[in-house]
Design an enzyme around this catalytic site. Structure first.
Site, PDB file in Angstrom:
ATOM      1  N   GLU A  49       0.811  -1.231   0.000  1.00  0.00           N
ATOM      2  CA  GLU A  49       0.000   0.000   0.000  1.00  0.00           C
ATOM      3  C   GLU A  49       0.843   1.278   0.000  1.00  0.00           C
ATOM      4  O   GLU A  49       0.453   2.279   0.618  1.00  0.00           O
ATOM      5  CB  GLU A  49      -0.992  -0.003   1.177  1.00  0.00           C
ATOM      6  CG  GLU A  49      -2.072  -1.058   1.011  1.00  0.00           C
ATOM      7  CD  GLU A  49      -3.422  -0.660   1.588  1.00  0.00           C
ATOM      8  OE1 GLU A  49      -3.688   0.545   1.762  1.00  0.00           O
ATOM      9  OE2 GLU A  49      -4.225  -1.567   1.844  1.00  0.00           O
ATOM     10  N   HIS A 272      -2.350  -1.600  10.008  1.00  0.00           N
ATOM     11  CA  HIS A 272      -1.831  -2.958  10.218  1.00  0.00           C
ATOM     12  C   HIS A 272      -0.626  -2.884  11.153  1.00  0.00           C
ATOM     13  O   HIS A 272       0.036  -1.861  11.235  1.00  0.00           O
ATOM     14  CB  HIS A 272      -1.361  -3.559   8.886  1.00  0.00           C
ATOM     15  CG  HIS A 272      -2.470  -3.998   7.995  1.00  0.00           C
ATOM     16  ND1 HIS A 272      -2.665  -5.297   7.628  1.00  0.00           N
ATOM     17  CD2 HIS A 272      -3.448  -3.288   7.374  1.00  0.00           C
ATOM     18  CE1 HIS A 272      -3.713  -5.381   6.837  1.00  0.00           C
ATOM     19  NE2 HIS A 272      -4.208  -4.177   6.661  1.00  0.00           N
TER      20      HIS A 272
END
Lengths: 456, 456
Positions: A49, A272
């Site tokens: 990402e 995360h």
């Protein structure tokens, strides 16, 4: 196992959640990530990402002193988001784009635009060749009714194919990334069984991090309650996996994750948790006698049991793909019917318009506004359904392709089971069908590990 | 070279030109092809442009007795058109879809809808593992002004990457298909140099076929004068390529092509000529001393010359990709501008519509027809340019990705050149940068052939 050399490799993996203007505190978080990486100086950093080229370049600049080698994998509309930073020279890179990756009209989920893929980089760790993979699979937005499940299963299938077929010549194989799959999920099982990759979390001698190795946790300030569904504390969907070869054994000495916060900062690095694995690679000169000895290991029942397990797993995957196929077929049929209705409506309208003009003359006032609005609607329907038809046809082809490959795999496995049940004498022989199953890690001989001890 | 075993493998490749309802005499030609294959019983049959699943299935049925194993590779909207039929069991298949493949709006060229790809099948030839590849690259519609050149160069680049990275464990590598590139074209050179694949036509001890091995010839009844451009007699764009490994040597004993006609038939099998290569695989037990002897071969100047040649070649490819990048950027800018104009027009129209309603009242008759027509036009422009923007962004990402990889490759090669100029002592050592260049066939050790003798 004479001439054993030891080499330590520290691997880092993080889904950076780097959606500019949408993710929270992106700039500050990238600064924090850069700081962490500069300080920790891992050998290999695998990021997901990293959507913006600018963010990648600024990280690259910041990490130039400790990670002089890097690569940003590009695909899709906005990029794959995958990046690798390395202390060691990157000799080669290769990108495999998954054939299925959600739907373009699900723009709010955005996965389609990201062009999900698996990136590979070939590094040298001393005298060893390391194939390092970084990947990010399609997100799971709703676990109970996961309409993307067939896509993710096909992605996991393609991932295991890619790793298996490209890692034959590697001494060290490392895969890191956000798989968006729980450890016991079908896709995870497919990946691990077929490639023989091992899970750092499960293998680590020592672990310091979230409970059960979770990487998406409720205690993270960026996590909404919805993201982890019924799982109270969190889920484990990010991994660092590894395997050695006939020349190397790999051990995980230590593994850690962040715990929902970053020391001395107001918020965590990402939504995360970050993973760090300290791997130890032991090199040995493979001795032919030893390998042959391993190969003729008598534990055939276990091998047959494992093959039977693989048959079940691939059959389960085929079922998921078939569900996807039915769904895609239904969607394509709906698109076809809607398109046909649009066309019929257009003809009807033209007929109605033609009647007063041709037969009755221009006496009655012609409803121009409705006519044009309706015509525009018909055209819009026709164009949209044509695009959808093309899209669903592509989806169908990819699903059919995966199903074909899975059928072939099941056939091969069943053949193998029959073979091991009937004719035992050939088992140790090179190239006998027994050795060609997925238990063997690809077509290579050097990396092949006997079915009886595949998780070694 | 003790224990030499010999194995004969006959390989067939044909672009079947199987576009239902468009290609001429499709049904009869498939019947002819089926007959030919049944009679000839080649070991491996590689077909391209088998677009229809029905045609594949009917061929499969017809060839069941001689080619019990087969696979049809699926991708794109209508399929990849790639099929393989084999005497030998297919143990595994894998498909790589090229990231670039023409434009969807060039529907009359159709390549985009075909989803061009390279299919791989893993076979066993006796005790040997064979990786067999079949591919079809984007067509060349106009050689002088070939707007698809960057796409085809990237396809050739990805093809060499795929073959190189997946063939490390194979004893025999065979690639057949319609590359749509002349032998001296950049893409062909990239493919051959990087993979070390050898051309059956050039290597064959005996050849029977068209002049210069041509596979698209003026004498073929289906060939329009335009297809071969300025080339009077024809061009060579279909190939059967092969290479061995450290365990095998491969020779081409005989190669043939059809000559624009099929015996006892009114018309040829296809618009392309069919290729047949009789390969002989010699297996030997590699002797370590011999390999080390080869590796320390003193012919370093030739190796450096070859590396320099590769640098030039990849630089040329980068230039082509950059041309493609500029073109895609220009197209995306045009799409953006047109979209902005469409939006401006829409706002202008709305403003004009708002003025008489809000300020002047409904005294003047409102030009409804023009209003709706213009609004529809604006919407059509907006939707089209949005789609084009997405498409060109994807194209840009893929081109940038290829350019990145090529830059990395050039960097590595230059490093290698500097290394070999400065420090000779390390040259024979395993894992020295010299061995990591593209002259080496992938990251594998077993298949690695020294740069000094890469075409062996």
């Amino acid at each position: 196992m004479a001439n054993t050399d030891s080499l330590n490799v520290r691997v880092f993996s993080l889904n950076c959640w780097g959606i500019r203007y949408i993710s929270k505190h992106t700039t500050q978080r990238y600064a924090m990530i850069g700081e962490l990486l500069s300080k920790e100086e891992h050998d290999i950093v695998l990021l997901q990402e990293v959507w913006s080229e600018k963010d990648y370049l600024s990280l690259k600049k910041k990490l130039a002193h400790c990670h002089p080698h890097s690569h940003h994998f590009k695909s899709g509309v906005i990029g794959s988001g995958l990046a690798i930073f390395s202390k060691h020279r990157i000799h080669d890179t290769f990108l495999y784009r998954y054939s299925l990756n959600g739907y373009p009209y699900m723009a709010h989920h955005g996965d389609w635009f990201g062009g999900k893929a698996v990136g590979m980089a070939v590094l040298k760790l001393g005298s060893l060749t390391a194939n390092v993979y970084v990947t990010h699979l399609h997100a799971e937005y709703c676990r109970d009714k996961d309409s993307y499940l067939p896509h993710r299963v096909v992605q996991a299938w393609e991932l295991q194919q890619f790793v298996r077929h490209t890692s034959a010549g590697a001494d060290v194989v490392i895969l890191g990334g956000d798989l968006n799959m729980h450890p016991e999920d079908l896709g995870s099982r497919l990946l691990m069984s077929y490639t023989g990759l091992r899970d750092s979390y499960l293998e680590s001698a020592k672990f310091d991090g979230c409970e059960d190795g979770m990487t998406l946790i409720a205690d993270n300030a960026f996590i909404g309650k919805g993201s982890i569904g019924p799982f109270e504390k969190g889920i484990r969907i990010d991994y660092i996996l590894f395997k050695g070869s006939s020349k190397t054994d790999i051990y995980c000495d230590f593994m850690s994750t962040t715990k929902g916060s970053a020391p001395d900062h107001a918020f965590p690095y990402s939504d995360h948790e970050a993973l760090t694995a300290a791997l130890r690679v032991e090199t040995h000169t493979p001795s032919e006698t030893q390998r042959d000895g391993q190969r003729s290991s008598p534990n055939r029942d276990a091998a047959a049991g494992k093959t039977a397990g693989l048959v079940d797993m691939v059959t389960e995957a085929r079922t998921e793909v078939k569900v996807g196929l039915h769904c895609a077929e239904r969607m394509r049929r709906t698109a076809t019917r809607t398109g046909a209705m649009g066309l019929a409506l257009l003809f009807l309208e033209l007929a109605i318009a033609a009647v007063p003009w041709l037969a009755l003359g221009a006496e009655q006032p012609f409803p121009r506004t409705s006519f044009y609005l309706l015509a525009a609607l018909c055209f819009a329907i026709l164009v949209t359904t044509a695009l959808l038809y093309v899209f669903y046809s592509t989806e169908l082809k990819s699903l059919q392709g995966a199903e074909d490959q899975m059928r072939l795999a099941v056939g091969g496995l069943q053949e193998q089971l029959r073979g091991s049940a009937v004719a035992q004498p050939h088992a140790g022989q090179r190239g006998a069908p027994e050795g060609r199953g997925p238990g063997a890690r690809g077509p290579e001989e050097g990396n092949r590990v006997p079915l009886t001890d595949p998780m070694k």
